[in-house]
Write a protein that holds these residues in place. Sequence first.
Motif, PDB file in Angstrom:
ATOM      1  N   GLU A  17      11.212 -17.553  10.257  1.00 45.15           N
ATOM      2  CA  GLU A  17      10.567 -17.284  11.546  1.00 45.15           C
ATOM      3  C   GLU A  17       9.652 -16.058  11.525  1.00 45.15           C
ATOM      4  O   GLU A  17       8.585 -16.068  12.121  1.00 45.15           O
ATOM      5  N   ARG A  18      10.045 -14.988  10.872  1.00 47.07           N
ATOM      6  CA  ARG A  18       9.199 -13.799  10.697  1.00 47.07           C
ATOM      7  C   ARG A  18       9.467 -13.236   9.304  1.00 47.07           C
ATOM      8  O   ARG A  18      10.623 -13.197   8.864  1.00 47.07           O
ATOM      9  N   ALA A  19       8.412 -12.782   8.619  1.00 44.89           N
ATOM     10  CA  ALA A  19       8.607 -12.270   7.261  1.00 44.89           C
ATOM     11  C   ALA A  19       7.602 -11.181   6.932  1.00 44.89           C
ATOM     12  O   ALA A  19       6.430 -11.255   7.320  1.00 44.89           O
ATOM     13  N   LEU A  20       8.074 -10.178   6.217  1.00 44.27           N
ATOM     14  CA  LEU A  20       7.228  -9.112   5.688  1.00 44.27           C
ATOM     15  C   LEU A  20       7.110  -9.343   4.187  1.00 44.27           C
ATOM     16  O   LEU A  20       8.127  -9.468   3.499  1.00 44.27           O
ATOM     17  N   ILE A  21       5.882  -9.412   3.702  1.00 50.26           N
ATOM     18  CA  ILE A  21       5.647  -9.724   2.288  1.00 50.26           C
ATOM     19  C   ILE A  21       5.278  -8.467   1.513  1.00 50.26           C
ATOM     20  O   ILE A  21       4.350  -7.743   1.898  1.00 50.26           O
ATOM     21  N   ALA A  22       6.019  -8.198   0.443  1.00 51.83           N
ATOM     22  CA  ALA A  22       5.645  -7.137  -0.493  1.00 51.83           C
ATOM     23  C   ALA A  22       4.467  -7.665  -1.299  1.00 51.83           C
ATOM     24  O   ALA A  22       4.635  -8.463  -2.224  1.00 51.83           O
ATOM     25  N   TYR A  23       3.272  -7.200  -0.945  1.00 56.50           N
ATOM     26  CA  TYR A  23       2.033  -7.845  -1.380  1.00 56.50           C
ATOM     27  C   TYR A  23       1.222  -6.892  -2.260  1.00 56.50           C
ATOM     28  O   TYR A  23       0.635  -5.931  -1.783  1.00 56.50           O
ATOM     29  N   SER A  24       1.183  -7.196  -3.549  1.00 58.97           N
ATOM     30  CA  SER A  24       0.451  -6.348  -4.492  1.00 58.97           C
ATOM     31  C   SER A  24      -0.995  -6.780  -4.658  1.00 58.97           C
ATOM     32  O   SER A  24      -1.825  -6.009  -5.139  1.00 58.97           O
ATOM     33  N   GLY A  25      -1.284  -8.028  -4.304  1.00 62.81           N
ATOM     34  CA  GLY A  25      -2.607  -8.582  -4.556  1.00 62.81           C
ATOM     35  C   GLY A  25      -2.668  -9.403  -5.819  1.00 62.81           C
ATOM     36  O   GLY A  25      -3.692 -10.032  -6.111  1.00 62.81           O
ATOM     37  N   GLY A  26      -1.561  -9.412  -6.602  1.00 65.88           N
ATOM     38  CA  GLY A  26      -1.480 -10.309  -7.742  1.00 65.88           C
ATOM     39  C   GLY A  26      -1.367 -11.748  -7.263  1.00 65.88           C
ATOM     40  O   GLY A  26      -1.075 -12.003  -6.094  1.00 65.88           O
ATOM     41  N   ILE A  27      -1.557 -12.704  -8.157  1.00 67.05           N
ATOM     42  CA  ILE A  27      -1.608 -14.097  -7.741  1.00 67.05           C
ATOM     43  C   ILE A  27      -0.280 -14.560  -7.163  1.00 67.05           C
ATOM     44  O   ILE A  27      -0.237 -15.398  -6.250  1.00 67.05           O
ATOM     45  N   ASP A  28       0.851 -14.034  -7.650  1.00 66.53           N
ATOM     46  CA  ASP A  28       2.157 -14.463  -7.134  1.00 66.53           C
ATOM     47  C   ASP A  28       2.332 -14.078  -5.670  1.00 66.53           C
ATOM     48  O   ASP A  28       2.627 -14.924  -4.817  1.00 66.53           O
ATOM     49  N   SER A  29       2.168 -12.798  -5.381  1.00 65.02           N
ATOM     50  CA  SER A  29       2.373 -12.349  -3.997  1.00 65.02           C
ATOM     51  C   SER A  29       1.257 -12.854  -3.086  1.00 65.02           C
ATOM     52  O   SER A  29       1.460 -13.028  -1.883  1.00 65.02           O
ATOM     53  N   THR A  30       0.072 -13.112  -3.646  1.00 65.03           N
ATOM     54  CA  THR A  30      -1.008 -13.673  -2.842  1.00 65.03           C
ATOM     55  C   THR A  30      -0.685 -15.105  -2.416  1.00 65.03           C
ATOM     56  O   THR A  30      -0.933 -15.500  -1.269  1.00 65.03           O
ATOM     57  N   LEU A  31      -0.109 -15.879  -3.333  1.00 69.05           N
ATOM     58  CA  LEU A  31       0.312 -17.232  -2.977  1.00 69.05           C
ATOM     59  C   LEU A  31       1.392 -17.192  -1.903  1.00 69.05           C
ATOM     60  O   LEU A  31       1.350 -17.958  -0.930  1.00 69.05           O
ATOM     61  N   VAL A  32       2.355 -16.293  -2.052  1.00 65.25           N
ATOM     62  CA  VAL A  32       3.413 -16.153  -1.048  1.00 65.25           C
ATOM     63  C   VAL A  32       2.808 -15.784   0.303  1.00 65.25           C
ATOM     64  O   VAL A  32       3.175 -16.342   1.344  1.00 65.25           O
ATOM     65  N   ALA A  33       1.858 -14.848   0.296  1.00 64.45           N
ATOM     66  CA  ALA A  33       1.215 -14.430   1.544  1.00 64.45           C
ATOM     67  C   ALA A  33       0.462 -15.598   2.184  1.00 64.45           C
ATOM     68  O   ALA A  33       0.490 -15.767   3.410  1.00 64.45           O
ATOM     69  N   LYS A  34      -0.210 -16.390   1.374  1.00 63.49           N
ATOM     70  CA  LYS A  34      -0.970 -17.534   1.883  1.00 63.49           C
ATOM     71  C   LYS A  34      -0.049 -18.543   2.566  1.00 63.49           C
ATOM     72  O   LYS A  34      -0.308 -18.987   3.698  1.00 63.49           O
ATOM     73  N   ILE A  35       1.030 -18.912   1.900  1.00 62.46           N
ATOM     74  CA  ILE A  35       1.945 -19.909   2.462  1.00 62.46           C
ATOM     75  C   ILE A  35       2.639 -19.350   3.695  1.00 62.46           C
ATOM     76  O   ILE A  35       2.797 -20.050   4.708  1.00 62.46           O
ATOM     77  N   ALA A  36       3.045 -18.074   3.629  1.00 67.90           N
ATOM     78  CA  ALA A  36       3.687 -17.452   4.787  1.00 67.90           C
ATOM     79  C   ALA A  36       2.758 -17.463   5.992  1.00 67.90           C
ATOM     80  O   ALA A  36       3.177 -17.767   7.118  1.00 67.90           O
ATOM     81  N   PHE A  37       1.493 -17.141   5.762  1.00 63.03           N
ATOM     82  CA  PHE A  37       0.535 -17.126   6.878  1.00 63.03           C
ATOM     83  C   PHE A  37       0.293 -18.534   7.419  1.00 63.03           C
ATOM     84  O   PHE A  37       0.198 -18.737   8.634  1.00 63.03           O
ATOM     85  N   ILE A 110      12.794  -3.630   9.500  1.00 65.41           N
ATOM     86  CA  ILE A 110      13.773  -3.563  10.583  1.00 65.41           C
ATOM     87  C   ILE A 110      13.127  -3.006  11.851  1.00 65.41           C
ATOM     88  O   ILE A 110      13.311  -3.540  12.951  1.00 65.41           O
ATOM     89  N   GLN A 111      12.352  -1.945  11.684  1.00 67.89           N
ATOM     90  CA  GLN A 111      11.686  -1.307  12.822  1.00 67.89           C
ATOM     91  C   GLN A 111      10.726  -2.275  13.511  1.00 67.89           C
ATOM     92  O   GLN A 111      10.617  -2.291  14.746  1.00 67.89           O
ATOM     93  N   ARG A 112      10.018  -3.092  12.716  1.00 64.91           N
ATOM     94  CA  ARG A 112       9.010  -4.007  13.274  1.00 64.91           C
ATOM     95  C   ARG A 112       9.594  -5.354  13.705  1.00 64.91           C
ATOM     96  O   ARG A 112       8.882  -6.189  14.247  1.00 64.91           O
ATOM     97  N   GLY A 113      10.869  -5.580  13.419  1.00 63.26           N
ATOM     98  CA  GLY A 113      11.487  -6.834  13.822  1.00 63.26           C
ATOM     99  C   GLY A 113      11.291  -7.983  12.849  1.00 63.26           C
ATOM    100  O   GLY A 113      11.319  -9.151  13.250  1.00 63.26           O
ATOM    101  N   TYR A 114      11.140  -7.660  11.563  1.00 64.98           N
ATOM    102  CA  TYR A 114      11.048  -8.699  10.532  1.00 64.98           C
ATOM    103  C   TYR A 114      12.401  -8.804   9.838  1.00 64.98           C
ATOM    104  O   TYR A 114      12.828  -7.861   9.163  1.00 64.98           O
ATOM    105  N   PRO A 115      13.089  -9.939   9.968  1.00 65.15           N
ATOM    106  CA  PRO A 115      14.427 -10.059   9.378  1.00 65.15           C
ATOM    107  C   PRO A 115      14.416 -10.198   7.861  1.00 65.15           C
ATOM    108  O   PRO A 115      15.453 -10.017   7.223  1.00 65.15           O
ATOM    109  N   TYR A 116      13.260 -10.511   7.289  1.00 69.16           N
ATOM    110  CA  TYR A 116      13.200 -10.736   5.846  1.00 69.16           C
ATOM    111  C   TYR A 116      12.047  -9.959   5.206  1.00 69.16           C
ATOM    112  O   TYR A 116      10.949  -9.907   5.749  1.00 69.16           O
TER     113      TYR A 116
END
Length: 268
Positions: A17-37, A110-116
């Motif tokens: 439902e809500r997620a914060l992505i540790a996003y380095s800009g590498g292809i792995d985290s970029t793919l995760v960010a894309k699907i999450a968005f 936690i502060q922003r209300g992202y459980p993951y």
Amino acid sequence: MLTKKLQELKNLFAQMERALIAYSGGIDSTLVAKIAFDVLGDRALAITAVSPSLLPEDLEDARIQARSIGILHEEVETQEMDNHNYTSNPVNRCYFCKSELHDTLKPLAIQRGYPYVVDGVNADDLKDYRPGIQAAKERGARSPLAEVGVTKLEVRQLAQELGLPWWDKPAQPCLSSRFPYGEEITVLKLQRVGRSEKYLRQLGLKNLRVRSQGDTARIELPAEEIKEFILSADLPKIVAMFQEFGFVYVTLDLEGYRSGKLNQVLIL
């Protein structure tokens, strides 16, 4: 198979439902960010950790990619360089790096209300020596790609299928990975490695590493590119530039580029 895994990833984010992505800009985290968005829209937030071990060019790439995807993107500074357990560069250096990262991201989530908090660890990463993965797990981070069994090759295939123009972007781990275990890491050393790699990329080289050992730089290129590099590159000019960046000696690794090469000392 890829279609099934992509749907599993989408289902996973839908359940979050809500997620914060540790996003380095590498292809792995970029793919995760894309699907999450794609699944969560503005309920997904990508955050990039900024420190001396991140090339400024990689940070700018991360910004550009996040804007292209459309995901909310923020930056936070991490202070791993203040931790002697990190700068002394032990074999588990990455543990202290990821500890700092997730000790920064988890309270923010936690502060922003992202459980993951999720990262870009893929299934192949679990087969390598990656002490940072344990640090992330200890702090409750999740790795959707690994959970679904997405390999590094499949990451690139999915990224291409989803229209990400960076699907074939070379892997670019943090600059601290350029130093042999036990050699102290400093900001100045990170900067000279970063400047050296940037210079070689400006010459048209793509997959490369500049390993740093004391005052010596060791250039790693794909084995099939070594002969052409020796024949066509202006070697004296490269040496002069590297010396300007702070190295004394400049060498070429005849084995060629291999990801994680410095880990081979752990099994010898």
